[in-house]
Design a protein around this motif. Structure first.
Motif, PDB file in Angstrom:
ATOM      1  N   GLY A  82       3.243  -8.998   8.009  1.00  0.00           N
ATOM      2  CA  GLY A  82       2.494  -8.514   7.034  1.00  0.00           C
ATOM      3  C   GLY A  82       0.962  -7.307   7.262  1.00  0.00           C
ATOM      4  O   GLY A  82       1.215  -7.573   6.407  1.00  0.00           O
ATOM      5  N   ALA A  83       0.805  -7.233   8.665  1.00  0.00           N
ATOM      6  CA  ALA A  83       0.076  -6.356   8.661  1.00  0.00           C
ATOM      7  C   ALA A  83       0.591  -4.769   8.602  1.00  0.00           C
ATOM      8  O   ALA A  83      -0.011  -3.698   8.176  1.00  0.00           O
ATOM      9  CB  ALA A  83      -0.764  -6.525  10.376  1.00  0.00           C
ATOM     10  N   HIS A  84       1.665  -4.399   9.485  1.00  0.00           N
ATOM     11  CA  HIS A  84       2.313  -3.962   9.234  1.00  0.00           C
ATOM     12  C   HIS A  84       2.536  -2.755   7.743  1.00  0.00           C
ATOM     13  O   HIS A  84       2.901  -2.057   7.270  1.00  0.00           O
ATOM     14  CB  HIS A  84       3.662  -3.649  10.192  1.00  0.00           C
ATOM     15  CG  HIS A  84       3.805  -4.154  11.075  1.00  0.00           C
ATOM     16  ND1 HIS A  84       5.094  -4.402  12.186  1.00  0.00           N
ATOM     17  CD2 HIS A  84       2.691  -4.496  11.920  1.00  0.00           C
ATOM     18  CE1 HIS A  84       4.594  -4.576  13.134  1.00  0.00           C
ATOM     19  NE2 HIS A  84       3.288  -4.260  13.502  1.00  0.00           N
ATOM     20  N   SER A  85       3.153  -4.164   6.913  1.00  0.00           N
ATOM     21  CA  SER A  85       3.113  -3.611   5.451  1.00  0.00           C
ATOM     22  C   SER A  85       2.409  -3.467   4.526  1.00  0.00           C
ATOM     23  O   SER A  85       2.421  -2.135   4.402  1.00  0.00           O
ATOM     24  CB  SER A  85       3.677  -5.030   5.311  1.00  0.00           C
ATOM     25  OG  SER A  85       4.394  -5.660   3.949  1.00  0.00           O
ATOM     26  N   ARG A  86       1.372  -4.060   5.420  1.00  0.00           N
ATOM     27  CA  ARG A  86       0.204  -4.193   4.055  1.00  0.00           C
ATOM     28  C   ARG A  86      -0.983  -1.987   5.112  1.00  0.00           C
ATOM     29  O   ARG A  86      -0.863  -1.399   3.858  1.00  0.00           O
ATOM     30  CB  ARG A  86      -1.225  -4.789   4.691  1.00  0.00           C
ATOM     31  CG  ARG A  86      -1.526  -5.663   3.788  1.00  0.00           C
ATOM     32  CD  ARG A  86      -2.563  -6.369   4.279  1.00  0.00           C
ATOM     33  NE  ARG A  86      -3.049  -6.984   5.489  1.00  0.00           N
ATOM     34  CZ  ARG A  86      -2.101  -7.874   5.916  1.00  0.00           C
ATOM     35  NH1 ARG A  86      -1.462  -8.555   5.379  1.00  0.00           N
ATOM     36  NH2 ARG A  86      -2.642  -8.302   7.051  1.00  0.00           N
ATOM     37  N   ILE A  87      -0.301  -1.541   5.807  1.00  0.00           N
ATOM     38  CA  ILE A  87      -0.910  -0.473   6.079  1.00  0.00           C
ATOM     39  C   ILE A  87       0.270   0.619   5.988  1.00  0.00           C
ATOM     40  O   ILE A  87      -0.146   1.614   5.830  1.00  0.00           O
ATOM     41  CB  ILE A  87      -0.995  -0.317   8.066  1.00  0.00           C
ATOM     42  CG1 ILE A  87      -2.222  -0.909   8.206  1.00  0.00           C
ATOM     43  CG2 ILE A  87      -1.212   0.643   8.770  1.00  0.00           C
ATOM     44  CD1 ILE A  87      -1.905  -0.970  10.001  1.00  0.00           C
ATOM     45  N   HIS A  88       1.193   0.358   6.049  1.00  0.00           N
ATOM     46  CA  HIS A  88       2.603   1.190   5.913  1.00  0.00           C
ATOM     47  C   HIS A  88       2.216   0.949   4.054  1.00  0.00           C
ATOM     48  O   HIS A  88       2.941   2.155   3.538  1.00  0.00           O
ATOM     49  CB  HIS A  88       3.690   1.127   6.014  1.00  0.00           C
ATOM     50  CG  HIS A  88       4.006   1.401   7.819  1.00  0.00           C
ATOM     51  ND1 HIS A  88       4.211   2.564   7.537  1.00  0.00           N
ATOM     52  CD2 HIS A  88       3.887   0.824   8.656  1.00  0.00           C
ATOM     53  CE1 HIS A  88       4.255   2.874   9.512  1.00  0.00           C
ATOM     54  NE2 HIS A  88       4.092   1.949   9.431  1.00  0.00           N
ATOM     55  N   ALA A  89       1.967   0.398   3.076  1.00  0.00           N
ATOM     56  CA  ALA A  89       1.763   0.496   1.216  1.00  0.00           C
ATOM     57  C   ALA A  89       0.551   1.176   0.880  1.00  0.00           C
ATOM     58  O   ALA A  89       0.743   2.442   0.741  1.00  0.00           O
ATOM     59  CB  ALA A  89       1.611  -0.933   1.441  1.00  0.00           C
ATOM     60  N   ARG A  90      -0.249   1.839   2.092  1.00  0.00           N
ATOM     61  CA  ARG A  90      -1.546   2.396   2.081  1.00  0.00           C
ATOM     62  C   ARG A  90      -0.986   4.018   2.166  1.00  0.00           C
ATOM     63  O   ARG A  90      -0.890   5.037   1.589  1.00  0.00           O
ATOM     64  CB  ARG A  90      -2.354   1.930   3.046  1.00  0.00           C
ATOM     65  CG  ARG A  90      -3.649   1.725   1.981  1.00  0.00           C
ATOM     66  CD  ARG A  90      -4.776   1.165   3.250  1.00  0.00           C
ATOM     67  NE  ARG A  90      -4.516  -0.146   3.476  1.00  0.00           N
ATOM     68  CZ  ARG A  90      -4.989  -1.119   4.581  1.00  0.00           C
ATOM     69  NH1 ARG A  90      -5.710  -0.127   5.482  1.00  0.00           N
ATOM     70  NH2 ARG A  90      -5.209  -1.834   4.764  1.00  0.00           N
ATOM     71  N   TYR A  91      -0.104   3.931   3.453  1.00  0.00           N
ATOM     72  CA  TYR A  91       0.255   5.300   3.709  1.00  0.00           C
ATOM     73  C   TYR A  91       1.242   5.744   3.056  1.00  0.00           C
ATOM     74  O   TYR A  91       1.098   6.838   2.553  1.00  0.00           O
ATOM     75  CB  TYR A  91       1.610   4.687   4.938  1.00  0.00           C
ATOM     76  CG  TYR A  91       2.062   5.795   5.822  1.00  0.00           C
ATOM     77  CD1 TYR A  91       3.030   6.676   5.395  1.00  0.00           C
ATOM     78  CD2 TYR A  91       1.549   5.926   7.592  1.00  0.00           C
ATOM     79  CE1 TYR A  91       3.695   8.028   6.015  1.00  0.00           C
ATOM     80  CE2 TYR A  91       1.944   6.606   8.196  1.00  0.00           C
ATOM     81  CZ  TYR A  91       3.134   7.862   7.469  1.00  0.00           C
ATOM     82  OH  TYR A  91       4.064   8.511   8.179  1.00  0.00           O
TER      83      TYR A  91
END
Ligand code: FE2
Ligand code: FE2
Length: 282
Positions: A82-91
């Motif tokens: 979930g954390a990966h998904s959120r940070i890569h969405a920002r990326y």
């Protein structure tokens, strides 16, 4: 059901923050257009993929004993992805601002929806463990071989290192759920071929889409030379991917047969203080 990953403890959920706006505006990977676009293309593919991995594993939660070490591992897996998904969405939002398009978003979304409607949960989980294997192989290479991120912007190297650490920490969780719920060899290998073909196809199409939108218009010859160096030069990614592919075909394969916990510890000792850990261990 005893699980192998239970012996390694539940992974830590972290919520780091990264300053991505400035570095993503340039060729952040050592000034190299191919490497920059390759990593950016992978980022473009993560949020959708990671959301589907979470769904496919979560579906098996009711079948796991409560409480059990494997259940705790699954909850940590969900938190990390979930954390990966959120940070890569920002990326990716930053990449979109810069004019790059997610070329495969609609098709991949359709593919995942189709799978949700037509495939059995164990088949969807087999696709997830195949993708998780590639994530673990790439993560292991990133942690073991400084050439993978050589010359990269400091903040982006930190982001990719953090993702590599967590892909390693949870590399066997979906696999152990698959085995605990009756998943066998043939199903695992058949979906691995499917995932391998799609992973290579998606990556190639997305890298090409990134290159077409690159305002600096890199020359084809330079891109090809750089790609050759990445796969056959010092990081030797072609050999790494081939070894990972062959290992998965062994009937007795398990992700922790390659025990690289020391590489995770070494990375965390060197960089852990730079990750803003608001989430804490679960
Ligand atoms: Fe991930
Ligand atoms: Fe993962």
């Amino acid at each position: 059901m005893p699980s192998v990953s239970a012996r390694y403890g539940a992974p830590t959920i972290r919520q780091p923050t990264f300053a991505l706006d400035a570095p993503l505006a340039g060729r952040w990977h050592g000034g190299d257009a191919f490497r920059t676009h390759l990593f950016n293309a992978l980022s473009m593919m993560f949020p959708l993929g990671e959301a589907s991995f979470i769904d496919s594993v979560r579906e098996f939660l009711p079948r796991l004993e409560q409480p059990s070490p494997l259940r705790a591992q699954v909850l940590a897996f969900i938190g990390q992805e979930g954390a990966h998904s959120r940070i890569h969405a920002r990326y990716n939002a930053r990449l979109a601002q810069l004019g790059f398009v997610n070329r495969l978003e609609r098709w991949r979304r359709w593919r995942i929806d189709w799978g949700r409607r037509h495939l059995r949960p164990l088949d969807r989980l087999a696709v997830t463990i195949a993708c998780e294997h590639y994530a673990a192989v790439l993560g292991a290479a990133t942690l073991a071989n400084p050439a993978v991120l050589a010359g990269a912007d400091r903040e982006l190297a930190l982001l990719w290192g953090w993702h590599a650490v967590e892909e390693t920490e949870h590399k066997a969780v979906a696999f152990d759920v698959y085995r605990a719920c009756g998943g066998g060899y043939l199903r695992r290998v058949l979906w691995f071929f499917y995932a391998t073909a799609l992973f290579n196809f998606d990556t190639t199409v997305q890298v090409e889409a990134m290159i077409r939108r690159d305002p600096t218009r890199p020359r084809r010859r330079d891109l090809l030379r750089s790609a050759w160096r990445f796969y056959f030069g010092p990081p030797r990614m072609a050999a790494t991917l081939l070894r990972g592919f062959l290992a998965y075909l062994r009937p007795g394969f398990h992700p922790w047969q390659h025990d690289n916990r020391a590489a995770v510890q070494a990375w965390l000792a060197a960089n852990g203080g730079r990750i803003d850990n608001k989430g804490g261990a679960q």
